[in-house]
Enzyme design. Structure first.
Site, short mmCIF file in Angstrom:
data_model
loop_
_atom_site.label_atom_id
_atom_site.label_comp_id
_atom_site.label_asym_id
_atom_site.label_seq_id
_atom_site.Cartn_x
_atom_site.Cartn_y
_atom_site.Cartn_z
N ALA A 68 48.26 -30.68 35.99
CA ALA A 68 47.12 -30.18 35.69
C ALA A 68 46.60 -30.07 33.96
O ALA A 68 45.99 -29.79 33.90
CB ALA A 68 46.06 -28.98 36.05
N HIS A 128 46.41 -30.45 30.35
CA HIS A 128 44.11 -30.78 29.71
C HIS A 128 45.28 -30.82 27.79
O HIS A 128 46.10 -30.82 27.55
CB HIS A 128 44.04 -29.24 30.06
CG HIS A 128 44.48 -27.42 29.73
ND1 HIS A 128 44.96 -27.57 28.63
CD2 HIS A 128 45.01 -27.00 30.83
CE1 HIS A 128 45.88 -26.56 28.46
NE2 HIS A 128 45.86 -26.32 30.17
N GLY A 158 45.69 -28.62 25.99
CA GLY A 158 46.25 -27.70 25.06
C GLY A 158 47.83 -28.15 25.36
O GLY A 158 48.62 -28.52 24.57
N HIS A 159 48.45 -29.40 26.52
CA HIS A 159 49.25 -29.18 26.81
C HIS A 159 49.38 -30.50 26.36
O HIS A 159 50.26 -30.74 25.27
CB HIS A 159 49.36 -30.16 28.65
CG HIS A 159 49.12 -28.92 29.60
ND1 HIS A 159 48.29 -28.80 30.38
CD2 HIS A 159 50.06 -27.55 30.44
CE1 HIS A 159 48.96 -27.67 31.03
NE2 HIS A 159 50.36 -27.17 30.73
N GLY A 167 53.53 -22.42 24.41
CA GLY A 167 52.15 -22.20 23.76
C GLY A 167 51.87 -20.34 23.18
O GLY A 167 52.30 -19.73 24.30
N SER A 182 43.41 -23.99 30.21
CA SER A 182 43.56 -23.51 30.72
C SER A 182 43.99 -24.67 32.47
O SER A 182 42.88 -24.15 33.01
CB SER A 182 43.65 -22.33 31.47
OG SER A 182 44.82 -21.25 32.34
N SER A 183 44.33 -25.05 33.26
CA SER A 183 44.99 -25.18 33.89
C SER A 183 43.80 -25.29 35.12
O SER A 183 42.69 -25.42 35.80
CB SER A 183 46.06 -25.70 34.72
OG SER A 183 46.84 -26.11 33.90
P1 AMP Z 1 51.58 -24.36 32.69
O1 AMP Z 1 51.44 -25.68 32.79
O2 AMP Z 1 50.28 -23.12 32.07
O3 AMP Z 1 52.74 -23.27 32.63
O4 AMP Z 1 51.50 -24.56 30.74
C1 AMP Z 1 52.89 -25.29 29.98
C2 AMP Z 1 52.69 -25.14 28.56
O5 AMP Z 1 51.63 -25.52 28.12
C3 AMP Z 1 53.40 -23.79 28.18
O6 AMP Z 1 53.73 -23.19 27.10
C4 AMP Z 1 51.28 -23.19 27.83
O7 AMP Z 1 51.55 -22.20 27.84
C5 AMP Z 1 50.98 -24.33 26.83
N1 AMP Z 1 49.64 -24.02 27.35
C6 AMP Z 1 48.93 -23.58 28.65
N2 AMP Z 1 47.62 -23.32 27.82
C7 AMP Z 1 47.83 -24.06 26.60
C8 AMP Z 1 46.44 -24.10 26.10
N3 AMP Z 1 45.47 -23.69 25.91
N4 AMP Z 1 46.69 -24.75 24.43
C9 AMP Z 1 48.11 -24.54 24.04
N5 AMP Z 1 49.17 -24.28 24.59
C10 AMP Z 1 48.92 -24.38 25.75
#
Ligand code: AMP
Length: 292
Positions: free
Chosen positions: A43, A45, A47-48, A159, A197-198
């Site tokens: 998912a 975005h 940020g990823h 992140g 955030s997802s």
């Molecule tokens: P997730 O898919 O939520 O497990 O996130 C994957 C990676 O993306 C993790 O290292 C998170 O910390 C990072 N991440 C998620 N949201 C953000 C964001 N808004 N800004 C920067 N990194 C992010």
């Protein structure tokens, strides 16, 4: 190496088995390519994408894993409702060069015969998310251990949005002697300040408006370091979130290294928040430096 200099003529490879990754990794090693790694749950975005783009700039090849890790969800309902959109994710990454995807299923990620010796999480693992989501970090460590062992990257990108997770990944890297360069990347926010955030996808229009109270509360703390007492800052920040109708799981001002609660302002602290916006649990944090 800049992203624009990378080759764009090869189709993005999507792997689903461990064996494919082992083969790919061996090819990269033979070609002396430096591997960057970005683990995600999909998912995707911006940020990823900021992590992926940084990884593309700093490595020859980049592997992104997309796997919704059941072991890190302490609530089954949260796991079931977590957004899954692999085709859309792949489309978002299509323009990036020298990228491969690993999107395994659960059996492939956790083969029954694959050994795993859990590491002690220590005090850091008991605080904040550790206290409020039992088993969460054990699940994170398990999956990241398996991914690091499989991919064996030179650099891995995480992140700062998941501040405590980043601290635990650094512990994991030392504990299992992976020797990977762990890169912490800044939090990417929507224009109104909400951390991307997802889980934001699950917010209704009204909840989305209210969710911005979390970053407003963090900004309040940041702006008031040393000006009002730490307790007053926590009370004022909590009020902003509660007045927007969110339910606070925790709001703490902690030491950035130990993550233990600060009782007084210090040179650097981080305010960490988890709050429910309806059913959706959001987390965010902000480093707050003393300007005195
Ligand atoms: P997730 O898919 O939520 O497990 O996130 C994957 C990676 O993306 C993790 O290292 C998170 O910390 C990072 N991440 C998620 N949201 C953000 C964001 N808004 N800004 C920067 N990194 C992010």
């Amino acid at each position: 190496m800049s992203v624009s200099n990378c080759r764009k003529d090869e189709a993005m490879q999507t792997f689903v088995t461990r064996q494919e990754i082992i083969l790919w990794r061996a090819q990269q090693r033979t070609a002396q390519k430096q591997i960057g790694f970005v683990p995600t749950m999909g998912a995707l975005h911006p940020g990823h994408l900021s992590l992926v783009e940084q990884a593309c700039r700093e490595n020859d090849v980049v592997l992104i894993s997309i796997f919704v890790n059941p072991k890190q969800f302490n609530q089954n309902a949260d796991l079931q409702s977590y957004p899954r959109m692999l085709s859309a994710d792949l489309a978002l990454l299509q323009h990036l060069p020298n990228l491969v995807i690993f999107a395994p299923n659960e059996n492939e990620m956790y083969p029954a015969d694959l050994p795993f010796a859990p590491m002690p999480l220590g005090k850091i693992g008991q605080l904040l998310e550790g206290a409020h989501r039992p088993g969460h970090f054990e699940g994170v460590v398990h999956v990241v251990h398996h991914l690091f062992a499989l991919v064996q990257p030179q650099k891995a990108y995480f992140g700062q949005k998941d501040f405590q997770q980043l601290a635990i990944i650094r512990l994991l890297n030392n504990f299992y002697s992976f020797g990977i360069d762990i890169i912490g990347c800044e939090t990417i926010r929507e224009s109104d300040g909400l951390a991307m955030s997802s889980r934001n996808l699950r917010l209704t229009h009204a909840q989305r408006k209210n969710a911005v109270s979390i970053s407003r509360a963090l900004q309040l703390v940041k702006a008031n370091v040393g000006k009002i007492s730490l307790e007053e800052a926590k009370i004022a920040a909590s009020a902003i979130i509660e007045q927007a109708g969110l339910e606070i799981d925790y709001l703490e001002i902690v030491d950035p290294i130990t993550l233990e609660n600060c009782t007084e302002w210090q040179q650097m602290q981080v305010c960490c928040v988890a709050a429910f916006c309806g059913e959706v649990r959001l987390i965010d944090n902000m480093l707050c430096e003393s300007v005195l």
